[in-house]
Design a protein around this motif. Structure first.
Motif, PDB file in Angstrom:
ATOM      1  N   SER A 114     -17.796   7.493  63.531  1.00 16.16           N
ATOM      2  CA  SER A 114     -18.480   7.778  62.273  1.00 16.16           C
ATOM      3  C   SER A 114     -18.265   9.230  61.890  1.00 16.16           C
ATOM      4  O   SER A 114     -17.822  10.046  62.703  1.00 16.16           O
ATOM      5  N   CYS A 115     -18.576   9.528  60.674  1.00 17.16           N
ATOM      6  CA  CYS A 115     -18.412  10.879  60.155  1.00 17.16           C
ATOM      7  C   CYS A 115     -19.354  11.832  60.896  1.00 17.16           C
ATOM      8  O   CYS A 115     -20.556  11.572  60.962  1.00 17.16           O
ATOM      9  N   PRO A 116     -18.804  12.908  61.479  1.00 22.77           N
ATOM     10  CA  PRO A 116     -19.685  13.872  62.143  1.00 22.77           C
ATOM     11  C   PRO A 116     -20.707  14.447  61.164  1.00 22.77           C
ATOM     12  O   PRO A 116     -20.391  14.702  60.004  1.00 22.77           O
ATOM     13  N   PHE A 117     -21.903  14.618  61.649  1.00 19.22           N
ATOM     14  CA  PHE A 117     -22.992  15.090  60.798  1.00 19.22           C
ATOM     15  C   PHE A 117     -22.805  16.535  60.388  1.00 19.22           C
ATOM     16  O   PHE A 117     -22.154  17.314  61.073  1.00 19.22           O
ATOM     17  N   ALA A 118     -23.450  16.870  59.275  1.00 20.79           N
ATOM     18  CA  ALA A 118     -23.464  18.259  58.829  1.00 20.79           C
ATOM     19  C   ALA A 118     -24.266  19.084  59.829  1.00 20.79           C
ATOM     20  O   ALA A 118     -25.156  18.570  60.505  1.00 20.79           O
ATOM     21  N   CYS A 156     -33.077  32.994  63.998  1.00 27.38           N
ATOM     22  CA  CYS A 156     -34.432  33.421  63.591  1.00 27.38           C
ATOM     23  C   CYS A 156     -34.898  32.694  62.336  1.00 27.38           C
ATOM     24  O   CYS A 156     -35.336  33.309  61.353  1.00 27.38           O
ATOM     25  N   ASP A 157     -34.770  31.385  62.347  1.00 31.71           N
ATOM     26  CA  ASP A 157     -35.185  30.522  61.234  1.00 31.71           C
ATOM     27  C   ASP A 157     -34.464  30.794  59.915  1.00 31.71           C
ATOM     28  O   ASP A 157     -34.943  30.414  58.851  1.00 31.71           O
ATOM     29  N   ARG A 158     -33.336  31.437  59.967  1.00 31.33           N
ATOM     30  CA  ARG A 158     -32.504  31.638  58.772  1.00 31.33           C
ATOM     31  C   ARG A 158     -31.178  30.907  58.979  1.00 31.33           C
ATOM     32  O   ARG A 158     -30.596  30.964  60.059  1.00 31.33           O
ATOM     33  N   VAL A 159     -30.730  30.243  57.933  1.00 30.08           N
ATOM     34  CA  VAL A 159     -29.445  29.552  58.005  1.00 30.08           C
ATOM     35  C   VAL A 159     -28.335  30.585  57.845  1.00 30.08           C
ATOM     36  O   VAL A 159     -28.256  31.273  56.825  1.00 30.08           O
ATOM     37  N   ILE A 160     -27.507  30.699  58.875  1.00 27.97           N
ATOM     38  CA  ILE A 160     -26.391  31.645  58.838  1.00 27.97           C
ATOM     39  C   ILE A 160     -25.175  30.968  58.209  1.00 27.97           C
ATOM     40  O   ILE A 160     -24.529  31.526  57.346  1.00 27.97           O
ATOM     41  N   VAL A 161     -24.881  29.752  58.683  1.00 24.80           N
ATOM     42  CA  VAL A 161     -23.726  28.999  58.200  1.00 24.80           C
ATOM     43  C   VAL A 161     -24.141  27.551  58.031  1.00 24.80           C
ATOM     44  O   VAL A 161     -24.808  26.984  58.878  1.00 24.80           O
ATOM     45  N   SER A 162     -23.717  26.955  56.929  1.00 23.61           N
ATOM     46  CA  SER A 162     -23.953  25.533  56.694  1.00 23.61           C
ATOM     47  C   SER A 162     -22.600  24.830  56.664  1.00 23.61           C
ATOM     48  O   SER A 162     -21.744  25.163  55.839  1.00 23.61           O
ATOM     49  N   ILE A 163     -22.400  23.889  57.581  1.00 24.29           N
ATOM     50  CA  ILE A 163     -21.136  23.166  57.683  1.00 24.29           C
ATOM     51  C   ILE A 163     -21.343  21.766  57.110  1.00 24.29           C
ATOM     52  O   ILE A 163     -22.189  21.015  57.590  1.00 24.29           O
ATOM     53  N   PRO A 164     -20.574  21.395  56.082  1.00 26.32           N
ATOM     54  CA  PRO A 164     -20.733  20.056  55.492  1.00 26.32           C
ATOM     55  C   PRO A 164     -20.195  18.985  56.442  1.00 26.32           C
ATOM     56  O   PRO A 164     -19.485  19.300  57.400  1.00 26.32           O
ATOM     57  N   PRO A 165     -20.526  17.712  56.184  1.00 24.68           N
ATOM     58  CA  PRO A 165     -19.944  16.643  57.004  1.00 24.68           C
ATOM     59  C   PRO A 165     -18.418  16.740  56.968  1.00 24.68           C
ATOM     60  O   PRO A 165     -17.829  16.931  55.901  1.00 24.68           O
ATOM     61  N   LEU A 166     -17.797  16.639  58.119  1.00 26.24           N
ATOM     62  CA  LEU A 166     -16.360  16.866  58.196  1.00 26.24           C
ATOM     63  C   LEU A 166     -15.555  15.836  57.409  1.00 26.24           C
ATOM     64  O   LEU A 166     -14.457  16.126  56.960  1.00 26.24           O
ATOM     65  N   LYS A 210     -16.060  14.854  54.487  1.00 32.80           N
ATOM     66  CA  LYS A 210     -15.928  15.310  53.105  1.00 32.80           C
ATOM     67  C   LYS A 210     -14.837  16.365  52.964  1.00 32.80           C
ATOM     68  O   LYS A 210     -14.339  16.604  51.877  1.00 32.80           O
ATOM     69  N   LEU A 211     -14.452  16.996  54.062  1.00 33.30           N
ATOM     70  CA  LEU A 211     -13.407  18.016  54.027  1.00 33.30           C
ATOM     71  C   LEU A 211     -12.017  17.428  54.231  1.00 33.30           C
ATOM     72  O   LEU A 211     -11.021  18.064  53.896  1.00 33.30           O
TER      73      LEU A 211
END
Length: 94
Positions: free
Chosen positions: A41-45, A51-61, A63-64
């Motif tokens: 299945s498609c790997p999850f995002a 410290c509770d801040r999103v540094i990097v957001s990786i979309p589901p692979l 979609k790339l």
């Protein structure tokens, strides 16, 4: 610029998609390798947090990857080959 747009509409990736769709699975080792290498299945995002801040957001692979459907089809053909032609139990790969 219009040339690039028309190339995209005409599907400049179409030859690669057609080649992937035409691949025949005819050897058990190849089929097993593809079943292990291609995820079921498609790997999850993912979100990388610090410290509770999103540094990097990786979309589901999936979609790339412009060839996602063809690669999943290869995995399916491999599973079918192992089950139908080799008589193997393919639940190991599910």
């Amino acid at each position: 610029m219009n040339h690039l747009i028309s190339a995209h509409k005409n599907g400049f990736l179409t030859p690669i998609r057609q080649w992937l769709e035409a691949v025949e699975i005819d050897h058990p080792d190849t089929a097993r390798f593809l079943c292990r290498a291609i995820p079921a299945s498609c790997p999850f995002a993912r979100e990388v947090r610090f410290c509770d801040r999103v540094i990097v957001s990786i979309p589901p692979l999936c979609k790339l990857n412009p060839f996602y459907d063809q690669i999943i089809n290869l995995r399916f053909k491999s599973l079918m080959y192992l089950a139908d032609q080799c008589g193997e139990d393919v639940t190991l790969y599910c």
